[in-house]
Design a protein around this motif. Structure first.
Motif, PDB file in Angstrom:
ATOM      1  N   CYS A 156       0.659  -0.886   0.234  1.00 47.76           N
ATOM      2  CA  CYS A 156       0.023   0.087  -0.007  1.00 47.76           C
ATOM      3  C   CYS A 156       0.495   1.236   0.377  1.00 47.76           C
ATOM      4  O   CYS A 156       0.927   2.549  -0.921  1.00 47.76           O
ATOM      5  N   THR A 157       2.004   1.305   1.004  1.00 50.94           N
ATOM      6  CA  THR A 157       3.093   2.412   0.669  1.00 50.94           C
ATOM      7  C   THR A 157       3.149   2.848  -0.879  1.00 50.94           C
ATOM      8  O   THR A 157       3.950   3.457  -1.233  1.00 50.94           O
ATOM      9  N   SER A 158       4.003   1.506  -1.450  1.00 55.18           N
ATOM     10  CA  SER A 158       4.435   1.508  -2.458  1.00 55.18           C
ATOM     11  C   SER A 158       3.531   2.260  -3.633  1.00 55.18           C
ATOM     12  O   SER A 158       3.487   2.980  -4.204  1.00 55.18           O
ATOM     13  N   ILE A 159       2.651   1.997  -3.393  1.00 56.33           N
ATOM     14  CA  ILE A 159       1.629   2.974  -4.881  1.00 56.33           C
ATOM     15  C   ILE A 159       1.006   4.016  -4.319  1.00 56.33           C
ATOM     16  O   ILE A 159       0.682   4.730  -5.219  1.00 56.33           O
ATOM     17  N   VAL A 160       0.847   4.367  -2.892  1.00 56.05           N
ATOM     18  CA  VAL A 160       0.062   5.941  -2.539  1.00 56.05           C
ATOM     19  C   VAL A 160       1.162   6.453  -2.781  1.00 56.05           C
ATOM     20  O   VAL A 160       1.369   7.380  -3.403  1.00 56.05           O
ATOM     21  N   GLU A 161       2.997   6.317  -3.015  1.00 53.09           N
ATOM     22  CA  GLU A 161       4.270   7.164  -3.031  1.00 53.09           C
ATOM     23  C   GLU A 161       4.378   7.007  -4.339  1.00 53.09           C
ATOM     24  O   GLU A 161       4.529   8.429  -4.831  1.00 53.09           O
ATOM     25  N   ALA A 162       3.293   5.981  -4.887  1.00 51.94           N
ATOM     26  CA  ALA A 162       3.594   6.364  -6.721  1.00 51.94           C
ATOM     27  C   ALA A 162       2.546   7.408  -7.404  1.00 51.94           C
ATOM     28  O   ALA A 162       3.286   7.796  -8.411  1.00 51.94           O
ATOM     29  N   HIS A 163       1.309   7.616  -6.590  1.00 53.84           N
ATOM     30  CA  HIS A 163       0.183   8.601  -6.917  1.00 53.84           C
ATOM     31  C   HIS A 163       0.916  10.092  -5.842  1.00 53.84           C
ATOM     32  O   HIS A 163       0.174  10.460  -6.409  1.00 53.84           O
ATOM     33  N   HIS A 164       1.876  10.312  -5.378  1.00 57.72           N
ATOM     34  CA  HIS A 164       2.453  11.044  -5.023  1.00 57.72           C
ATOM     35  C   HIS A 164       1.919  11.108  -4.230  1.00 57.72           C
ATOM     36  O   HIS A 164       0.777  12.698  -3.397  1.00 57.72           O
ATOM     37  N   GLY A 165       1.848  10.765  -3.309  1.00 57.99           N
ATOM     38  CA  GLY A 165       0.188  10.491  -1.705  1.00 57.99           C
ATOM     39  C   GLY A 165       1.488  10.228  -0.234  1.00 57.99           C
ATOM     40  O   GLY A 165       3.056   9.943  -0.502  1.00 57.99           O
ATOM     41  N   THR A 166       1.141   9.955   0.824  1.00 54.84           N
ATOM     42  CA  THR A 166       1.594   9.909   2.280  1.00 54.84           C
ATOM     43  C   THR A 166       0.381   8.899   2.864  1.00 54.84           C
ATOM     44  O   THR A 166      -0.846   9.363   2.324  1.00 54.84           O
ATOM     45  N   ILE A 167       0.788   8.099   3.680  1.00 53.20           N
ATOM     46  CA  ILE A 167       0.124   7.558   4.150  1.00 53.20           C
ATOM     47  C   ILE A 167       0.341   6.842   5.669  1.00 53.20           C
ATOM     48  O   ILE A 167       1.759   6.936   5.310  1.00 53.20           O
ATOM     49  N   GLU A 168      -0.370   6.770   6.473  1.00 49.34           N
ATOM     50  CA  GLU A 168       0.370   6.710   7.853  1.00 49.34           C
ATOM     51  C   GLU A 168      -1.231   6.715   8.651  1.00 49.34           C
ATOM     52  O   GLU A 168      -2.911   5.850   8.370  1.00 49.34           O
ATOM     53  N   ALA A 169      -0.777   5.582   9.604  1.00 47.71           N
ATOM     54  CA  ALA A 169      -1.498   4.939  11.168  1.00 47.71           C
ATOM     55  C   ALA A 169      -1.922   5.289  11.890  1.00 47.71           C
ATOM     56  O   ALA A 169      -0.629   6.615  12.237  1.00 47.71           O
ATOM     57  N   ASP A 170      -2.952   5.604  12.476  1.00 48.46           N
ATOM     58  CA  ASP A 170      -3.141   6.325  14.235  1.00 48.46           C
ATOM     59  C   ASP A 170      -4.590   5.264  14.543  1.00 48.46           C
ATOM     60  O   ASP A 170      -4.949   4.190  14.103  1.00 48.46           O
ATOM     61  N   LEU A 217     -13.191   4.452  16.127  1.00 46.41           N
ATOM     62  CA  LEU A 217     -13.836   3.173  16.421  1.00 46.41           C
ATOM     63  C   LEU A 217     -13.253   2.263  17.272  1.00 46.41           C
ATOM     64  O   LEU A 217     -14.186   0.754  17.871  1.00 46.41           O
ATOM     65  N   GLY A 218     -12.517   2.325  17.871  1.00 45.90           N
ATOM     66  CA  GLY A 218     -11.712   0.895  18.621  1.00 45.90           C
ATOM     67  C   GLY A 218     -10.580   0.466  17.811  1.00 45.90           C
ATOM     68  O   GLY A 218      -9.747  -0.278  19.007  1.00 45.90           O
ATOM     69  N   GLY A 219     -10.275   0.351  16.523  1.00 46.05           N
ATOM     70  CA  GLY A 219      -9.105  -0.153  16.073  1.00 46.05           C
ATOM     71  C   GLY A 219      -8.042   1.144  15.411  1.00 46.05           C
ATOM     72  O   GLY A 219      -7.178   1.743  16.302  1.00 46.05           O
ATOM     73  N   LEU A 220      -8.477   0.172  14.097  1.00 49.93           N
ATOM     74  CA  LEU A 220      -7.120   0.908  13.071  1.00 49.93           C
ATOM     75  C   LEU A 220      -7.590   2.123  12.201  1.00 49.93           C
ATOM     76  O   LEU A 220      -8.654   1.607  11.663  1.00 49.93           O
ATOM     77  N   ALA A 221      -6.785   3.090  12.058  1.00 53.09           N
ATOM     78  CA  ALA A 221      -7.196   4.471  11.762  1.00 53.09           C
ATOM     79  C   ALA A 221      -5.967   4.516  10.306  1.00 53.09           C
ATOM     80  O   ALA A 221      -4.970   4.621  10.660  1.00 53.09           O
ATOM     81  N   ILE A 222      -6.013   4.103   8.823  1.00 51.16           N
ATOM     82  CA  ILE A 222      -5.490   4.942   7.836  1.00 51.16           C
ATOM     83  C   ILE A 222      -5.686   5.588   6.994  1.00 51.16           C
ATOM     84  O   ILE A 222      -7.173   5.685   6.748  1.00 51.16           O
ATOM     85  N   ILE A 223      -4.729   6.673   7.282  1.00 52.19           N
ATOM     86  CA  ILE A 223      -5.231   8.260   6.779  1.00 52.19           C
ATOM     87  C   ILE A 223      -4.073   8.668   4.948  1.00 52.19           C
ATOM     88  O   ILE A 223      -2.969   8.156   4.712  1.00 52.19           O
ATOM     89  N   ILE A 224      -4.762   8.386   4.513  1.00 53.33           N
ATOM     90  CA  ILE A 224      -4.060   8.422   2.967  1.00 53.33           C
ATOM     91  C   ILE A 224      -4.743   9.914   2.519  1.00 53.33           C
ATOM     92  O   ILE A 224      -5.401   9.495   2.553  1.00 53.33           O
ATOM     93  N   GLU A 225      -3.105  10.491   1.656  1.00 55.09           N
ATOM     94  CA  GLU A 225      -3.746  11.834   1.103  1.00 55.09           C
ATOM     95  C   GLU A 225      -2.771  12.070   0.280  1.00 55.09           C
ATOM     96  O   GLU A 225      -1.563  11.745  -0.121  1.00 55.09           O
ATOM     97  N   PHE A 226      -4.052  12.224  -1.273  1.00 55.59           N
ATOM     98  CA  PHE A 226      -2.863  12.216  -2.683  1.00 55.59           C
ATOM     99  C   PHE A 226      -3.009  13.841  -2.554  1.00 55.59           C
ATOM    100  O   PHE A 226      -3.842  15.194  -2.432  1.00 55.59           O
ATOM    101  N   THR A 227      -1.979  14.463  -3.436  1.00 54.17           N
ATOM    102  CA  THR A 227      -1.590  15.576  -3.785  1.00 54.17           C
ATOM    103  C   THR A 227      -1.861  15.664  -5.691  1.00 54.17           C
ATOM    104  O   THR A 227      -1.010  15.415  -5.780  1.00 54.17           O
ATOM    105  N   HIS A 228      -2.736  16.923  -5.142  1.00 58.35           N
ATOM    106  CA  HIS A 228      -3.345  16.936  -6.837  1.00 58.35           C
ATOM    107  C   HIS A 228      -2.064  17.543  -8.043  1.00 58.35           C
ATOM    108  O   HIS A 228      -1.126  18.382  -6.895  1.00 58.35           O
TER     109      HIS A 228
END
Length: 509
Positions: free
Chosen positions: A480-494, A498-509
């Protein structure tokens, strides 16, 4: 011939300082010559002040310089003043065939003095026979200096043209006949002194020569000091470079523990700190590579060992060859295939060989297709997707579908579900002028906060939540990290609300 950087630096310092010393020496010489010329001119003007006053007074009386010519009475008076100003007799020396001037010591017929007949010689002062006649010394230049004069237009009115090459020209102004108005008024001409620019005073010549010698001695002393200081200075500059070079050799040999300690704030100090960071990075990469090889071998060995044990049992007749055992073998082979496929995907991503076909696509459609494909596995989940149907993103639809599918598999594997308590999954997609944000959240269980940055490491597992039976290969989030970086974006976990895991993805236009 190998020339070290210390020698080059030494030569550069010497050349630069030598050029500076020579420039200072030449500037001092020019300044001294200019100042000395002004001094000579000022001194000459003071001595010639009576002559200038006489010239200006006569100019006003005759309303011009028509009287400036040889043998004119006015010019004769000017010449008398000039000779007086130079400490000479106002009368010209005797020339002609008449008797010598009075006071010369000659008396006709007195003592040994007598007249000689034609053909006789006075042998009293004749040099001895065989001796050469002593050379006649030329008169001192100061005694031969004559007056010159030229008009404002540069026309020479008195003197010859060849006499003006070394002449000292003094400007004359209309108000020079009065002390209060000296140097004021209209420029009326130039009074010249033959050879006036040549230093004729014995003391002035000695002073000028001493100054020139002192300037030369100072320049040589400065060059000597430059050489003395340049040698240790070049060593001081090159010594840290030598230490950095030695450390670079150790890094090339695999010694990452040694560090260069340079207490400097310049570029060499920054280079030393960067080299220390490089050593730490290389050490971490080496550890990660060793761990990566160990993890891959372990992940590959486990399904192979299971397959081999079950096949040996079937061959020996210990394990029955039925549909259940064959299904177990197929699951192990499927897990092994998925692991190899994931490794292949990561290797292509690391080499930059993954192809991306970028085009505008609607994220809502990609998300819905992923959910529909996993509909059976999501029967125990409460799924909520918030995404505008018209929201588009310039991306590769196939890679974006792979991204969401990996996140979906991660949620299905590691979320607690039951018939009574369903798991929860929310996907919220927002977009503005600059970015598109995807927030993927699921319900418990969660992970420790200090483990969040490591979730995207390859083959990393959270022991309390992941097992090899229920979990995957540990490469899903890394892909997932490789795909997001290839689209000039960032990915992080928090941590999720809801009590579980949150994956936050941000793509820059």
């Amino acid at each position: 011939m190998k020339v070290t950087i210390r020698v080059k630096l030494l030569f550069m310092i010497l050349i630069a300082n030598s050029a500076l010393v020579m420039a200072i020496y030449i500037a001092n010489q020019l300044a001294f010559e200019k100042s000395f010329a002004q001094y000579v001119q000022s001194n000459a003007r003071d001595k010639m002040q009576p002559v200038i006053v006489k010239m200006v007074t006569t100019y006003k009386a005759h309303n011009g310089f028509s009287w400036v010519k040889h043998r004119s009475p006015e010019m004769g008076e000017v010449i008398k003043l000039y000779r007086t100003a130079n400490g000479k007799s106002a009368e010209p020396p005797h020339r002609g065939k008449g008797p010598p001037p009075r006071g010369s010591g000659y008396k006709k017929g007195a003592g040994p003095e007598r007249e000689y007949k034609k053909g006789e010689q006075d042998v009293r002062h004749r040099p001895p026979k065989g001796d050469k006649r002593p050379e006649r010394r030329p008169p001192h230049k100061g005694g031969a200096n004559r007056l010159l004069f030229k008009g404002v237009d540069g026309q020479l009115l008195l003197g010859k043209a060849d006499m003006g090459s070394a002449a000292l020209w003094l400007p004359m102004y209309f108000g020079d006949d009065n002390i209060e108005t000296a140097g004021q008024g209209e420029l009326i001409g130039y009074l010249g002194i033959e050879n006036g620019s040549v230093v004729t005073s014995r003391f002035d010549a000695i002073f000028s020569k001493q100054q020139e010698q002192q300037f030369m001695h100072i320049a040589l002393l400065a060059l000597l000091i430059t050489v003395i200081l340049a040698i240790p200075f070049s060593k001081y500059l090159v010594q840290p470079i030598i230490r950095l070079r030695r450390n670079a050799r150790r890094l090339a040999g695999g010694d990452y523990a040694h560090k260069v300690q340079l207490d400097r704030q310049d570029e060499l100090g920054l280079l030393a700190r960067d080299m220390n960071k490089l050593a730490d990075t290389l050490a971490k990469n080496q550890t990660a590579r060793q761990q990566w090889i160990a993890d891959i071998s372990h992940e590959l060995r486990t399904p192979i060992a299971v397959i081999r044990a079950e096949l040996e049992g079937m061959i020996d007749g210990v394990i029955d060859t039925d549909e259940i055992q064959l299904s177990s073998l197929y699951e192990e082979i499927e897990r092994l295939t998925n692991l190899v496929d994931d490794l292949h995907q990561l290797s292509l991503s690391d080499r930059g060989a993954l192809t991306y076909n970028m085009l505008p696509c609607t994220l809502a459609g990609v998300l819905n297709r992923c959910i529909d494909k996993r509909n059976a596995s999501l029967s125990l989940f409460d799924v909520k997707i918030t995404c505008n149907e018209a929201l588009t993103l310039h991306c590769d639809p196939q890679r974006m579908s792979q991204l969401f599918d990996n996140l979906l598999q991660n949620t299905i594997r590691y979320t607690d579900t039951s018939e009574k308590v369903k798991g929860r999954l929310t996907v919220n997609v927002t977009q503005n002028e600059k970015t598109t944000e995807v927030v993927w959240q699921d319900s418990s269980p969660s992970v420790e906060r200090d483990q969040l940055p490591m979730l995207f490491d390859r083959l990393y597992r959270v022991d309390s939540a992941r097992t090899r039976q229920t979990g995957g290969s540990g490469l899903g989030l890394a892909i997932c990290t490789s795909i997001v970086e290839a689209h000039h974006g960032t990915i992080e976990a928090d941590l999720s609300d809801l009590g579980g895991l949150a994956i936050i993805i941000e793509f820059t236009h």
